[in-house]
Design a protein around this motif. Structure first.
Motif, short mmCIF file in Angstrom:
data_model
loop_
_atom_site.label_atom_id
_atom_site.label_comp_id
_atom_site.label_asym_id
_atom_site.label_seq_id
_atom_site.Cartn_x
_atom_site.Cartn_y
_atom_site.Cartn_z
N ILE A 27 3.36 -1.38 3.94
CA ILE A 27 3.46 0.05 3.63
C ILE A 27 4.93 0.45 3.65
CG2 ILE A 27 2.86 2.39 4.40
CD1 ILE A 27 0.36 1.28 5.68
N SER A 28 5.40 1.07 2.58
CA SER A 28 6.79 1.50 2.56
C SER A 28 6.97 2.64 1.58
CB SER A 28 7.70 0.34 2.14
OG SER A 28 9.02 0.78 2.00
N HIS A 29 7.99 3.46 1.86
CA HIS A 29 8.34 4.52 0.91
C HIS A 29 9.54 4.11 0.07
CE1 HIS A 29 5.51 7.50 2.21
NE2 HIS A 29 5.82 7.28 3.47
N ARG A 30 10.06 2.92 0.32
CA ARG A 30 11.22 2.47 -0.44
C ARG A 30 10.75 1.65 -1.64
NH1 ARG A 30 15.49 0.78 4.28
NH2 ARG A 30 15.70 2.87 5.14
N MET A 31 10.79 2.29 -2.79
CA MET A 31 10.19 1.72 -3.99
C MET A 31 10.83 0.40 -4.43
SD MET A 31 7.84 3.73 -4.41
CE MET A 31 7.65 4.86 -3.07
N GLU A 32 12.16 0.33 -4.30
CA GLU A 32 12.82 -0.90 -4.77
C GLU A 32 12.33 -2.10 -3.96
OE1 GLU A 32 15.47 1.29 -2.92
OE2 GLU A 32 14.36 2.61 -4.25
N GLU A 33 12.07 -1.84 -2.67
CA GLU A 33 11.57 -2.92 -1.81
C GLU A 33 10.24 -3.44 -2.29
OE1 GLU A 33 11.15 -1.57 2.15
OE2 GLU A 33 13.29 -1.66 2.55
N ILE A 34 9.40 -2.50 -2.72
CA ILE A 34 8.05 -2.88 -3.11
C ILE A 34 8.10 -3.80 -4.32
CG2 ILE A 34 5.95 -1.90 -4.16
CD1 ILE A 34 6.64 0.53 -2.22
N LEU A 35 8.91 -3.42 -5.28
CA LEU A 35 9.01 -4.26 -6.47
C LEU A 35 9.61 -5.61 -6.14
CD1 LEU A 35 10.05 -1.69 -9.22
CD2 LEU A 35 7.84 -2.82 -8.88
N LYS A 36 10.45 -5.64 -5.12
CA LYS A 36 11.13 -6.87 -4.76
C LYS A 36 10.20 -7.83 -4.03
CE LYS A 36 15.51 -7.90 -2.50
NZ LYS A 36 16.59 -7.26 -1.76
N ILE A 37 9.38 -7.30 -3.15
CA ILE A 37 8.68 -8.19 -2.22
C ILE A 37 7.18 -8.34 -2.50
CG2 ILE A 37 8.26 -6.40 -0.45
CD1 ILE A 37 9.52 -9.79 0.54
N ALA A 38 6.57 -7.31 -3.13
CA ALA A 38 5.11 -7.32 -3.21
C ALA A 38 4.58 -8.09 -4.42
CB ALA A 38 4.59 -5.89 -3.25
N ASP A 39 3.43 -8.76 -4.24
CA ASP A 39 2.74 -9.38 -5.37
C ASP A 39 1.92 -8.34 -6.12
OD1 ASP A 39 3.49 -12.15 -4.77
OD2 ASP A 39 2.33 -11.81 -2.96
N LYS B 156 -3.89 -13.81 10.86
CA LYS B 156 -3.96 -14.24 9.47
C LYS B 156 -3.57 -13.10 8.53
CE LYS B 156 -5.49 -18.43 9.89
NZ LYS B 156 -4.71 -18.46 11.15
N ILE B 157 -3.79 -11.88 9.04
CA ILE B 157 -3.46 -10.70 8.26
C ILE B 157 -2.48 -9.86 9.07
CG2 ILE B 157 -4.35 -8.53 7.29
CD1 ILE B 157 -7.03 -9.97 6.87
N LEU B 158 -1.33 -9.59 8.47
CA LEU B 158 -0.32 -8.79 9.16
C LEU B 158 -0.11 -7.48 8.41
CD1 LEU B 158 1.82 -8.71 11.44
CD2 LEU B 158 3.43 -9.65 9.79
N ILE B 159 -0.28 -6.38 9.12
CA ILE B 159 -0.08 -5.08 8.51
C ILE B 159 1.25 -4.52 8.99
CG2 ILE B 159 -1.03 -2.76 8.24
CD1 ILE B 159 -3.73 -4.07 9.31
N MET B 160 2.09 -4.14 8.04
CA MET B 160 3.38 -3.57 8.42
C MET B 160 3.49 -2.17 7.87
SD MET B 160 5.69 -6.77 7.39
CE MET B 160 6.43 -7.63 8.70
N ASP B 161 3.58 -1.20 8.78
CA ASP B 161 3.66 0.20 8.38
C ASP B 161 5.13 0.64 8.45
OD1 ASP B 161 3.11 2.79 7.71
OD2 ASP B 161 1.50 3.05 9.17
N LEU C 220 0.89 -1.17 0.00
CA LEU C 220 0.00 0.00 0.00
C LEU C 220 0.92 1.21 0.00
CD1 LEU C 220 -2.88 1.13 0.28
CD2 LEU C 220 -2.65 0.91 2.75
N VAL C 221 0.90 1.97 -1.09
CA VAL C 221 1.84 3.08 -1.19
C VAL C 221 1.15 4.39 -1.52
CG1 VAL C 221 3.75 1.56 -1.86
CG2 VAL C 221 2.39 2.65 -3.63
N GLY C 222 1.87 5.47 -1.32
CA GLY C 222 1.34 6.81 -1.55
C GLY C 222 2.16 7.83 -0.80
N GLY C 223 2.03 9.08 -1.16
CA GLY C 223 2.80 10.16 -0.55
C GLY C 223 2.45 10.36 0.92
N ASN C 224 3.21 11.20 1.59
CA ASN C 224 2.93 11.51 2.99
C ASN C 224 1.55 12.16 3.11
OD1 ASN C 224 6.34 12.44 3.17
ND2 ASN C 224 5.45 10.68 4.20
#
Ligand SMILES: Nc1ncnc2c1ncn2[C@@H]1O[C@H](COP(=O)(O)OP(=O)(O)OP(=O)(O)O)[C@@H](O)[C@H]1O
Ligand SMILES: [Mg+2]
Length: 501
Positions: free
Chosen positions: A200-212, A164-169, A38-42
């Protein structure tokens, strides 16, 4: 029972704070065993949406379904009962409790007589920590450990409820590269067990690496939801910011006259804080990057310079005058400012307004004419809010109501107002969105162009490379390398220096 592929569905969720709509009919869907970023600006509304899901806030309208069945979440225990757990952006751990006590806080383990059973608690904590490969002693108090470990313990705590659902901010904002890898491996493992993760992360490379999949919010509205494999970094950034970004991450060569250093550190040694004869110089108008792994002494140096931590021996000179700084106040008087790493605990008074926080370091100056110059204070604050694009309802809004990234901008703003000669910045862009990051980089450059000198610590090498005139690499409390920026040709090269020294 029917097992749906879609585990969670949030439909048309709206939420306002004091008539300001921060979520506008937002939709979000989570599949079983999926990592969904889940991404987006501040201030886009990410944390608010998740706080609604966890029962911290109440939605104004919209529906939430689990396994196709509509559920009501009115308070945190409803979320827990539905298997939803969250690791908060701000820490919820109690520093003086042990790790085991922290993990099982509010679900204390009772023995057969109904008394709290510390032994049982300790044993369960050890098992949990072992299974997560988290190398800490559960019987020790958490304040003995660095922020990185707080994060890991925080996750362990969230998982202790069989969620069952883990939210990481923003879980990685205080983690080193290695620790981030451990976390990612762990997330993959959870995914295989069928646990779904909202990330939730602001590090874009991470998102592409880990997210489905990726869902992007902008100003409280859905922008898109898509498989991450079909997205590029540039596309994500463009959707978040709503425009194409300038090339702020490109390094710009600046000419520094390295004659008389404004700051000279010689053989700084502290047994307790693991500083091993650190020496370096900082020149007027120079941006000095500090790279190094967690525990290499990065934060300890700036805290020693700023009078927070003591040192055993060594010499610090400012403008060639030997100083003996024993408190932050003395540091400020000597022309220093520190933008600290942990903004929640060190940087801000959360119950005070944006204006009061920004003006805090300069109150004395404003008071000099026997009264607080309110107009001037307001002007300074308004101007900083504009330069840093701080998203706030106004200068009187309490800081605790700002989104995480906007709080960070207030910390930076606060010290800019003080107009010190030397800035010490410890991870200044943690939690800041990609648009604001470029703004902060620009701000640092413009400070340096006004002949201010800057020491900047960052774990993001790309950022260090974009901004530094020179970089020192720390290892085991020593300066392993000092490199002019023009002599570094790639991020890999710097990465190598950081890992190997
Ligand atoms: N309790 C509150 N009272 C008033 N306004 C609030 C409150 N909580 C959040 N807001 C506002 O709602 C908006 C969305 O905030 P939110 O924390 O959800 O953003 P975010 O996407 O998580 O941002 P960040 O990336 O900076 O953490 C912001 O403008 C924020 O100031
Ligand atoms: Mg947030």
């Amino acid at each position: 029972m029917k097992v749906c592929e879609v585990l969670l569905k949030m439909e048309n969720i709206s939420k306002s704070f004091d008539k300001i709509k921060v979520l506008k009919e937002v939709n979000f869907e989570l599949r079983r065993g999926e990592i969904h970023a889940l991404v987006g600006g501040n201030g886009a509304g990410k944390s608010t949406l998740m706080k609604i899901l966890t029962g911290v806030y109440k939605k104004d309208s919209g529906n939430i379904f689990i396994n196709g069945t509509k559920i009501e979440i009115n308070e945190p225990k409803d979320a827990k009962a539905n298997g939803i757990a969250m690791v908060f952006q701000e820490f919820s751990l109690v520093p003086t409790l042990t790790i085991a006590q922290n993990i099982f806080l509010n679900q204390e383990q009772k023995n057969r007589l109904g008394l709290i059973d510390d032994k049982k608690c300790l044993k369960k904590a050890q098992t949990l920590l072992n299974s997560l490969h988290i190398d800490v002693h559960p019987e020790e108090t958490i304040d003995k450990y660095s922020v990185a470990y707080w994060q890991l313990v925080e996750i362990a705590k969230a998982l202790s409820y069989n969620s069952k659902i883990l939210i990481m901010d923003e879980p990685t904002s205080s983690l080193s590269e290695n620790e981030t890898e451990i976390l990612f491996d762990f997330m993959k493992h959870l995914k295989e067990k069928g646990i779904s993760i909202i990330y939730i992360s602001h590090r874009m490379e991470e998102i592409l690496k880990i997210a489905d999949r990726v869902t992007i919010l902008r100003n409280g509205e859905n922008v898109l939801t898509q498989n991450s494999s079909s997205l590029t970094l540039e596309q994500i950034i463009e959707h978040i910011v709503g425009r194409e970004l300038e090339h702020a991450f490109e390094w710009q060569k600046r000419d520094i006259e390295r004659k008389e250093p404004v700051l000279k550190v010689k053989n700084l040694y502290s047994k307790r804080h693991n500083l091993n004869n650190i020496s370096f110089e900082l020149y007027p108008g120079e941006i000095l990057g500090v790279a190094g792994l967690m525990g290499s002494g990065r934060t300890e140096i700036v805290e020693s310079l700023f009078g927070i931590k003591s040192y055993d021996s060594g010499e610090i000179r400012i403008n060639n005058k030997k100083v003996n700084i024993k408190s932050p106040q003395e540091a400020m008087n000597a022309g220093l400012a520190l933008v600290p790493e942990n903004r929640r605990t060190k940087g801000l008074i959360l119950d005070h307004s944006v204006k009061d926080n920004i003006l805090l370091p300069i109150l004395k100056k404003l008071k000099e004419k026997l009264f607080i110059n309110d107009k001037k204070g307001r002007d300074i604050t308004e101007k900083l809010i504009k330069t840093l694009s701080i998203k706030t309802e106004g200068i009187n809004q309490k800081v605790k109501f700002l989104s995480g990234g906007n709080q960070q901008k207030v910390v930076i703003g606060k010290w800019t107002a003080h107009q010190p000669e030397i800035f010490l910045m410890d991870e200044p862009t943690i939690g800041v969105d990609i648009g604001a990051k470029t703004e902060i980089i620009e701000l640092i450059r413009s400070l340096a162009n006004e002949n201010k000198s800057i020491v900047i610590i960052s774990s993001e090498l790309q950022e260090l490379l974009a901004i530094s005139d020179r970089i020192i690499v720390l290892k085991n409390g020593m300066v392993a390398r000092a490199i002019n920026r023009e002599d570094i040709f790639s991020e890999e090269e710097l990465q190598h220096a950081v890992q190997k020294g």
